[in-house]
Design a protein around this motif. Structure first.
Motif, short mmCIF file in Angstrom:
data_model
loop_
_atom_site.label_atom_id
_atom_site.label_comp_id
_atom_site.label_asym_id
_atom_site.label_seq_id
_atom_site.Cartn_x
_atom_site.Cartn_y
_atom_site.Cartn_z
N LEU A 159 -9.23 -26.67 10.24
CA LEU A 159 -10.40 -25.88 9.83
C LEU A 159 -11.25 -25.53 11.05
CD1 LEU A 159 -12.17 -24.69 7.58
CD2 LEU A 159 -13.29 -26.92 7.39
N ILE A 160 -11.44 -26.47 11.97
CA ILE A 160 -12.18 -26.19 13.20
C ILE A 160 -11.48 -25.10 14.00
CG2 ILE A 160 -12.93 -27.17 15.40
CD1 ILE A 160 -13.20 -29.86 13.95
N VAL A 161 -10.16 -25.20 14.10
CA VAL A 161 -9.38 -24.20 14.84
C VAL A 161 -9.52 -22.83 14.19
CG1 VAL A 161 -7.03 -23.52 15.49
CG2 VAL A 161 -7.74 -25.90 15.74
N GLY A 165 -11.23 -19.27 15.47
CA GLY A 165 -10.47 -18.04 15.45
C GLY A 165 -11.23 -16.90 14.78
N LEU A 166 -11.91 -17.20 13.68
CA LEU A 166 -12.73 -16.18 13.00
C LEU A 166 -13.89 -15.73 13.90
CD1 LEU A 166 -12.90 -17.48 9.32
CD2 LEU A 166 -11.34 -15.80 10.32
N VAL A 192 -6.63 -12.87 17.20
CA VAL A 192 -7.27 -14.15 17.45
C VAL A 192 -6.23 -15.19 17.85
CG1 VAL A 192 -9.09 -13.59 15.81
CG2 VAL A 192 -7.14 -14.93 15.04
N TYR A 193 -6.65 -16.13 18.69
CA TYR A 193 -5.74 -17.18 19.14
C TYR A 193 -6.43 -18.54 19.20
CZ TYR A 193 -8.04 -15.69 23.47
OH TYR A 193 -8.97 -15.33 24.42
N SER A 194 -7.75 -18.57 18.93
CA SER A 194 -8.52 -19.81 18.86
C SER A 194 -8.32 -20.64 20.12
CB SER A 194 -8.14 -20.60 17.61
OG SER A 194 -9.03 -21.68 17.39
N MET A 232 -10.92 -24.37 2.98
CA MET A 232 -9.89 -24.50 4.02
C MET A 232 -8.77 -23.49 3.77
SD MET A 232 -9.56 -28.65 4.28
CE MET A 232 -10.70 -29.65 5.25
N PHE A 233 -8.34 -23.40 2.53
CA PHE A 233 -7.23 -22.50 2.19
C PHE A 233 -7.58 -21.05 2.53
CE2 PHE A 233 -5.20 -19.77 -1.08
CZ PHE A 233 -3.88 -19.96 -0.71
N LEU A 234 -8.77 -20.61 2.16
CA LEU A 234 -9.16 -19.22 2.41
C LEU A 234 -9.34 -18.96 3.91
CD1 LEU A 234 -11.74 -18.73 -0.50
CD2 LEU A 234 -9.39 -17.88 -0.37
N VAL A 235 -10.02 -19.86 4.60
CA VAL A 235 -10.27 -19.67 6.03
C VAL A 235 -8.97 -19.68 6.82
CG1 VAL A 235 -11.34 -20.70 8.07
CG2 VAL A 235 -12.61 -20.60 5.93
N ASN A 236 -8.06 -20.60 6.50
CA ASN A 236 -6.78 -20.65 7.20
C ASN A 236 -5.96 -19.40 6.97
OD1 ASN A 236 -7.26 -23.24 8.22
ND2 ASN A 236 -6.40 -24.24 6.42
N ASN A 237 -5.95 -18.90 5.73
CA ASN A 237 -5.21 -17.68 5.43
C ASN A 237 -5.77 -16.48 6.19
OD1 ASN A 237 -2.98 -17.56 3.20
ND2 ASN A 237 -4.38 -19.15 2.50
N ILE A 238 -7.08 -16.34 6.16
CA ILE A 238 -7.70 -15.20 6.84
C ILE A 238 -7.43 -15.26 8.34
CG2 ILE A 238 -9.90 -14.11 7.40
CD1 ILE A 238 -10.91 -15.09 4.65
N CYS A 239 -7.57 -16.46 8.91
CA CYS A 239 -7.34 -16.60 10.34
C CYS A 239 -5.89 -16.28 10.70
CB CYS A 239 -7.71 -18.01 10.78
SG CYS A 239 -7.68 -18.24 12.57
#
Length: 470
Positions: A159-161, A165-166, A192-194, A232-239
Motif C-alpha cells: 500500500l505504501i508503494v 506511485g499514485l 509510475v514506478y514508485s 488496498m485493492f483499489l489503490v493497487n489496481n489503479i497503481c
C-alpha cells in the motif's frame, strides 16, 4: 488416465516411509534437538523465522539487492538451525519440496557444466538463497496465525508503494529509462514506478498485492479491516494500471479471470441456483465491458493496448522479438542443460548471439530464461512444478471449501497469483529481481504450507474440475 495423473502430480508419494527409512534424514534432522529443548531462544523459533521473513518483504522495495541477499542468507541459516534442532516428525516434506529440490539439483549440474562457471556460480548462489527462503517460509507458514501476519505485512508495505506511485502520477516522475517508443503517442505519458525504479517491475510487484487484498475483503473480520482491504485493492489496481506495463496488464487480466472463477467456485455452495449458473458469466461480461470502455474512451490505455498487437511496429515489441530469436539460438546450441543460472552467465554468453544494437540483460521471457539457463530438462522440471502446484492447490482448496474455513481465501489468492505472474512472465523477466522473486517463492511456500492435510483427504482432482463445477 486418473492413475497417471496422480503419479505425475505425486499425489500418493510415500514421503512418511521415505523419512523413516532415510539415513540422511535420520542422521541430520534433529541431531541438536536436545539443545533446542534447553534453549529459551529456540522456543520462539517460528516467531523468529517469521520476523526474518517479514524483514525481507518490508525492506525489499526500498533497499539494495545486497541487503536483501544478506537477509535471505540469514533466513537460510536459520532454516538450517531449525532443521538440525527440529523434531523429526516436524520436518515435513511435500511433493512441492521434492520438485523444488530436483530443480535445484538440475541448476547445480548446469552450473558445473556451464561454459562460464564463475558467473553461473553467482546465479546458483542467488537461486539457492531464494530456495532456502522458500524452505523456511513453507515451514513456518503452516501456522495460520503466521501466514495471516506475513500477508498483512506485505499488503501494508505494498500500500505504501502504491500510494507513492499514485503521487508520481499526480505530480510527475522522471523516466529513468527508455520505457516507451519516443515516436509513440505515449512518449509524454507518465509511467509510475514508485520506489522500484521500473514500471514493469512495479507491476509485477503489485500483482500478488491485488490478489491478496481482494481475498482480504472476505477473509478479514470487521468492517474496518474489510474497508482497509477494499482500499488496498483499489489503490493497487489503479497503481498497476498507471504503470502502463503491457505485461502487467496481461498478468492482471489473467489474475482477475482466475480469481473470479475460483471465487464463484468457492461461493457456489451458498448461492441460489440462478446465481450459481450465471454469476460467473455476468462477472466476466462486466469485466470485459469495463475493459472495452477503457480502450474506447481512455486514449493512453487505448494506445498502449493496441501497441501489443503492433508487432515489430512498436520498438519494445521489436526489441523483444530480436532478443527472443537470439535466445532461441542459444538454446539450440545447449538444449540439454543450458549455460548455467543467473544474469551474469547470460550477459557473458548472449553477446555471442545478439543481433547488432540489441543488447539485453535477460531473455525477456521466463520460459525462455529457464530453458537457456538450465536447458530443456530444467524447463520440464519447472513446468512439472507448476502442474503439481496447481493440482495440489486445487485439491486442498476443495478440502477447505468442504470445511468452509476462511483459510481457503488465502489459498485462492496464491493460486491466482501464480496465474498472473506466469502470464506476465511470458513477456518479461522482472520476476528475477529480488522484489518479485521473493514474492514468487513466498507464493509457492503458501501453497506448500497447505499440503499437510489430515489423512482423510478428498480424492485428487484435475485442474479442469474447478472450471467445470462453476
Amino acid at each position: 488416465m486418473n492413475t497417471f495423473w496422480q503419479k505425475f502430480t505425486l499425489t500418493h508419494v510415500p514421503l512418511q516411509d521415505w523419512r523413516s527409512g532415510s539415513y540422511l534424514h535420520q542422521s541430520v534432522v534433529g541431531i541438536l534437538r536436545s539443545w533446542r529443548q534447553s534453549s529459551l531462544l529456540m522456543q520462539w523459533a517460528d516467531e523468529i523465522a517469521a520476523v526474518l521473513l517479514s524483514l525481507v518483504f518490508v525492506l525489499a522495495p526500498f533497499v539494495s539487492s545486497t541487503l536483501v541477499g544478506l537477509l535471505l542468507a540469514a533466513c537460510g541459516g536459520f532454516w538450517l538451525l531449525i532443521t538440525l534442532t527440529d523434531l523429526r516428525d516436524q520436518a515435513k516434506l511435500t511433493p512441492v519440496h521434492l520438485i523444488v529440490l530436483l530443480y535445484w539439483g538440475i541448476a547445480t549440474v548446469a552450473t558445473a557444466l556451464s561454459p562460464v562457471k564463475t558467473a553461473a556460480f553467482v546465479g546458483w548462489t542467488k537461486l539457492t538463497l531464494y530456495l532456502l527462503m522458500f524452505a523456511l517460509a513453507a515451514r513456518v507458514l503452516r501456522s495460520s496465525r503466521i501466514r495471516s501476519w506475513m500477508i498483512a505485512i506485505y499488503l501494508h508495505v505494498a500500500l505504501i508503494v502504491s500510494v507513492y506511485g499514485l503521487r508520481q502520477w499526480f505530480f510527475g516522475a522522471t523516466a529513468l529509462a527508455t520505457w516507451v517508443d519516443p515516436e509513440s503517442p505515449l512518449s509524454k505519458t507518465t509511467r509510475v514506478y514508485s520506489y522500484l525504479g521500473n514500471p514493469n517491475l512495479l507491476a509485477a510487484y503489485l500483482l500478488p498485492a491485488i490478489a491478496l487484498s481482494a481475498m482480504a475483503i472476505f477473509a478479514w473480520r470487521g468492517w474496518i479491516p474489510k474497508a482497509l482491504a477494499l482500499t488496498m485493492f483499489l489503490v493497487n489496481n489503479i497503481c498497476l494500471v498507471l504503470t502502463f506495463s503491457r505485461g502487467g496488464w496481461i498478468g492482471l487480466l489473467a489474475l482477475a479471470v482466475s480469481l473470479l472463477v475460483l471465487l464463484v467456485y468457492w461461493l457456489s455452495i451458498q448461492l441460489p441456483p440462478f446465481w450459481r449458473k450465471w454469476s460467473l458469466p455476468i462477472l466476466l461480461a462486466g469485466m470485459l465491458s469495463v475493459l472495452i470502455l477503457a480502450i474506447l474512451f481512455v486514449e493512453p490505455v487505448r494506445d498502449r493496448f493496441l501497441s501489443i498487437f503492433a508487432g515489430r511496429g512498436d520498438s519494445s515489441n521489436n526489441f523483444r522479438i530480436n532478443v527472443w530469436l537470439a535466445v532461441i539460438e542459444m538454446i539450440r546450441d545447449r538444449p540439454i542443460i543450458g549455460i548455467g543460472p543467473g544474469n551474469n552467465a547470460f550477459n557473458l554468453v548472449y553477446p555471442l548471439y545478439q543481433q547488432p544494437k540489441y543488447t539485453a540483460l535477460s531473455a525477456y521471457s521466463v520460459p525462455l530464461e529457464i530453458a537457456v539457463e538450465t536447458g530443456l530438462i530444467g524447463l520440464f522440471c519447472f513446468l512439472w512444478l507448476i502442474v503439481v502446484l496447481f493440482s495440489q492447490g486445487l485439491t486442498q482448496l476443495q478440502r477447505l471449501r468442504q470445511q468452509n474455513t476462511r483459510e481457503g481465501f488465502w489459498l485462492m489468492a496464491a493460486i491466482t497469483i501464480m496465474v498472473g505472474m506466469l502470464a506476465h512472465g511470458t513477456v518479461d523477466t522482472v520476476w528475477y529481481r529480488p522484489e518479485v522473486s521473493t514474492l514468487w517463492w513466498l507464493t509457492v511456500a503458501v501453497i506448500a504450507s497447505y499440503l499437510h492435510a489430515p489423512a482423510s483427504q478428498p480424492t485428487q482432482i484435475n485442474p479442469a474440475t474447478v472450471t467445470q463445477q462453476t
